[in-house]
Design an enzyme around this catalytic site. Structure first.
Site, PDB file in Angstrom:
ATOM      1  N   ASP A 199      95.914  86.986  21.383  1.00 45.91           N
ATOM      2  CA  ASP A 199      96.805  88.112  21.712  1.00 45.91           C
ATOM      3  C   ASP A 199      96.174  89.478  21.399  1.00 45.91           C
ATOM      4  O   ASP A 199      96.767  90.298  20.683  1.00 45.91           O
ATOM      5  CB  ASP A 199      98.122  88.010  20.918  1.00 45.91           C
ATOM      6  CG  ASP A 199      98.813  86.672  21.068  1.00 45.91           C
ATOM      7  OD1 ASP A 199      98.665  86.051  22.132  1.00 45.91           O
ATOM      8  OD2 ASP A 199      99.501  86.256  20.120  1.00 45.91           O
ATOM      9  N   GLU A 211     105.836  87.289  29.384  1.00 50.24           N
ATOM     10  CA  GLU A 211     105.557  87.876  28.066  1.00 50.24           C
ATOM     11  C   GLU A 211     104.267  88.706  28.156  1.00 50.24           C
ATOM     12  O   GLU A 211     103.691  88.870  29.231  1.00 50.24           O
ATOM     13  CB  GLU A 211     105.401  86.782  26.998  1.00 50.24           C
ATOM     14  CG  GLU A 211     104.251  85.825  27.247  1.00 50.24           C
ATOM     15  CD  GLU A 211     104.213  84.648  26.276  1.00 50.24           C
ATOM     16  OE1 GLU A 211     105.103  84.484  25.427  1.00 50.24           O
ATOM     17  OE2 GLU A 211     103.259  83.848  26.395  1.00 50.24           O
TER      18      GLU A 211
END
Ligand code: FUB
Length: 336
Positions: free
Chosen positions: A18, A235
């Site tokens: 991420d 997301e």
């Protein structure tokens, strides 16, 4: 047609994922989540396998494809956050007036994701957490864009990210329970997809300055993408500005793509344009895009080095190419 490009693994010695990436004081800083494996690791649709407990900061000396990568070590630990439950997922950092503000999602003691803020004097931390979460915050995956002296946070994620449990910023079910593809409030078929959110931050950077607003992605006819569209938002929001246009980029989750949409306004709507990265090894795909010394770069992760374990991901970088009309060349996610 997806193009194969040269990619570099950034930190082979550790599992991180991420990436949020910024250039501060002329240097690239990476703010990843820190993947972890132990006996509490259980793979399910609500993300219980992602048991991250701390954040590290990385930096790169010069060219991201060749420069030395430094791990500045642990800059924030779950145990140091007063309201902690579990799971430090995707964070981001922005600078204002010489201070660095980290925005992170974490489950509170009731298993509900809220947003925390932690502050540092240096882009490499350490970051000191505020005692309470941001008022009215919910869901995951923050990315903060600075624009004309103001700061805007994009956020949200479906399933384990709990976004489906909110409408108009109000909880409509228990996010700790309804956090799988079976959640009753997930739309289906040709119903409009659930949008990401964007919110302006307060001048002190510690709260929302307004109610979060939906980030609507529309097709070329102006119609919102639907729940059954493999290119709809899931997301990992990341927004950047190029040639006066706003690029809203995101992961499609269960269809495993990184996609982008372009708009004239920071709040959208954004018109869907295409795929940035085709599926990688591993369930999740998540990224950041920056310009550095006149070139554009895509930072992302995959699970190839861990042999496909979705919860043990490795950071990568490659160059990103824009066409003359502002569209992005699609990159092949799987490398030989
Ligand atoms: O790393 C935990 C979660 O997985 C992130 O918040 C999502 O974007 C996905 O990468």
């Amino acid at each position: 047609m997806a193009k194969k490009v040269e990619k570099r693994y950034l930190l082979p010695a550790d599992y991180m994922a991420d990436p949020s990436v910024h250039v501060f004081n002329g240097k690239i800083y990476i703010y990843p989540s820190h993947d972890w494996e132990d006996e509490s690791n259980v793979e399910d649709d609500s993300g219980d396998q992602y048991i991250m407990k701390d954040y590290h900061v990385l930096s790169i000396d010069g060219d991201p494809m060749t420069g030395t990568v430094t791990d500045h070590g642990k800059v924030l630990d779950l145990e140091d956050i007063a309201w902690h439950g579990r799971q430090l997922w995707d964070c981001d950092v922005q600078e204002k007036d010489g201070k660095y503000y980290m925005y992170f999602p974490m489950k509170d003691k009731n298993e509900v994701f809220r947003h925390g803020v932690a502050i540092a004097d240096n882009p490499a931390g350490p970051f000191i957490p505020q005692p309470e979460p941001v008022h009215g915050s919910y869901s995951i995956d923050m990315a903060v864009l600075k624009d004309n002296g103001e700061y805007y946070m994009y956020f949200g994620g479906l399933w384990g990210g709990q976004l489906q449990s909110y409408r108009d910023n109000i909880g409509i079910e228990d996010p700790a329970v309804n956090n799988t593809p079976d959640s009753p409030n997930l739309p289906h078929g040709d119903q409009p997809a659930i949008p990401s959110r964007v919110v302006k931050l307060s001048p002190d950077m510690l709260q929302y300055a307004e109610e979060p607003k939906p980030v609507v992605v529309v097709d070329e006819d102006g119609k919102p993408l639907t729940a059954d569209d493999p290119h709809r938002f899931f997301e990992a929001s990341w927004t950047f500005k190029k040639d006066g246009k706003y690029y809203f980029t995101y992961s499609t989750g269960d269809s495993h793509l990184l996609c982008y949409a372009i708009g004239d306004n920071i709040y959208g709507p954004f018109t869907y344009k295409g795929v940035i990265l085709t599926p990688v090894v591993g369930w999740t795909t998540h990224h950041a895009i920056i310009e550095f010394e006149g070139k554009w770069y895509l930072f992302h992760h995959d699970s190839k080095p861990s042999g496909g374990k979705s919860w043990l991901r490795s950071l990568k970088v490659c160059e990103l190419t824009f066409n003359e009309d502002g569209t992005i060349e699609t990159i092949e996610g799987i490398d030989e």
